[in-house]
Motif scaffolding. Structure first.
Motif, PDB file in Angstrom:
ATOM      1  N   ILE A 108      59.793  54.583 136.247  1.00  0.00           N
ATOM      2  CA  ILE A 108      58.766  55.106 136.169  1.00  0.00           C
ATOM      3  C   ILE A 108      57.764  55.980 134.810  1.00  0.00           C
ATOM      4  O   ILE A 108      57.123  55.408 135.601  1.00  0.00           O
ATOM      5  CB  ILE A 108      60.090  56.603 136.198  1.00  0.00           C
ATOM      6  N   ASP A 148      55.739  52.852 134.701  1.00  0.00           N
ATOM      7  CA  ASP A 148      55.051  53.149 135.914  1.00  0.00           C
ATOM      8  C   ASP A 148      53.878  54.341 135.577  1.00  0.00           C
ATOM      9  O   ASP A 148      52.608  53.944 135.489  1.00  0.00           O
ATOM     10  CB  ASP A 148      55.550  52.634 136.848  1.00  0.00           C
ATOM     11  N   ARG A 149      54.250  55.191 134.501  1.00  0.00           N
ATOM     12  CA  ARG A 149      53.655  56.090 134.636  1.00  0.00           C
ATOM     13  C   ARG A 149      52.137  56.245 133.513  1.00  0.00           C
ATOM     14  O   ARG A 149      51.191  56.107 133.069  1.00  0.00           O
ATOM     15  CB  ARG A 149      54.064  57.402 133.997  1.00  0.00           C
ATOM     16  N   LEU A 153      51.747  52.526 132.472  1.00  0.00           N
ATOM     17  CA  LEU A 153      51.173  51.298 132.361  1.00  0.00           C
ATOM     18  C   LEU A 153      50.482  51.447 133.995  1.00  0.00           C
ATOM     19  O   LEU A 153      49.785  50.115 134.779  1.00  0.00           O
ATOM     20  CB  LEU A 153      51.715  49.620 132.380  1.00  0.00           C
ATOM     21  N   GLY A 154      50.982  51.593 135.208  1.00  0.00           N
ATOM     22  CA  GLY A 154      51.056  51.482 136.983  1.00  0.00           C
ATOM     23  C   GLY A 154      49.451  52.393 137.169  1.00  0.00           C
ATOM     24  O   GLY A 154      48.305  52.999 136.744  1.00  0.00           O
TER      25      GLY A 154
END
Lengths: 192, 192
Positions: B182, B185-186, B188-189
């Motif tokens: 998570i 993702d926060r 680099l997503g």
């Protein structure tokens, strides 16, 4: 970042049959202990109503129930109450049809099904769109596949297919545990 | 959602010592096989440069190297090349100091360290702020703890502490595998 308490009308299912293997053949996969732990803990974090572990295999259902019993009623429940409250979300079912019927019994309507897949489909829906759909309050069932992913039949029968998680590199081989965590965070994190 | 190819100057470390147990005592935790798989696959997805597995215990270092060798040079590499390219990101080190020195050797400057924790600290930095910091291009080391989390000394010595992941329920007991997925993702997503 605000953190409003929005409780989604969302259910999660982890499918062990029908899924595909490396050669795209339909198989029934074996249970992975940490799938149950990690996905139930993520489900609990984001307010998912139930986490269905789907397998038609008798020995695998016994194994799932043994793991759950250890942490919800056994020595594990005393040792780690936080783990207990997560694993209490798990229900073991034979098929997606049985899951949908269980939800229909609770909600008085069948859930819309949302398949997840590492491949992009022409009609995949994005995370922002799905966030809005979940906000509508109607029951939705988010479906994850084990092994090399959901069988094509499951994907084509779903009401929606969620777009794949893309990182920064084109590599798309996350574990189902990581994918479930990221997807729940994208849908429900950041105080939706 | 766009997906620009931004390659962050980011390293990840998973700490097995010093971490705390349930009673907040300093321990050395045992390796979990799926931590290596899941976090290396997430690291590969988001363009992390190396994933350091940190343990000073000789038998645990041997175990880590055995797992890595199986998937990067053994039968596993042939069976699953995608797994190979993820586990190739792993380096085994004795301490965070050794990790920082390894990065300094590569980058010609020591990394800024960023501790993760399920508790909020008065000076925790948020995800948006940390995204901007990572965009600067200077090397950063994101540090995760196994067991019940990083020792207080590691958190207080870090340059930054990242704010905890909050879902929708107040439940904050994600696995380190889920938390790492998570957080990456926060940061680099979504085509950062």
């Amino acid at each position: 970042m605000k953190n409003e308490k929005f409780m989604p009308n969302l259910y999660v299912a982890l499918i062990h049959y029908p899924v595909v293997n490396k050669r795209d053949e339909i198989i029934a996969s074996a249970l992975t202990n940490l799938d149950l732990h990690d996905i139930s803990r993520a489900a609990k974090t984001y307010g998912v109503k139930s986490f269905y572990v789907v397998t038609p295999l008798a020995d695998q259902k016994i194994l799932a129930k043994k793991i759950i019993a250890h942490w919800t009623g056994g020595a594990g429940a005393v040792y780690n109450p936080a783990r207990r409250s997560a694993l209490e979300l798990i229900k073991v079912k034979d098929s997606i049809t049985d899951v949908a019927q269980d939800i229909a019994g609770l909600e008085k309507s069948y859930p819309k099904t949302v398949a997840t897949c590492a491949r992009r489909y022409p009609d995949s829906i994005g995370y922002t769109e799905f966030r809005d759909i979940v906000k509508s309050g109607t029951p939705h069932l988010l479906i994850f596949g084990t092994a090399w992913g959901l069988a094509e039949s499951t994907i084509s029968e779903a009401d929606f297919v969620l777009e794949p998680i893309t990182g920064t590199t084109g590599y798309n081989h996350l574990s189902v545990r990581s994918a479930a965590a990221i997807i729940l965070d994208r849908l429900l994190g950041h105080g939706m």
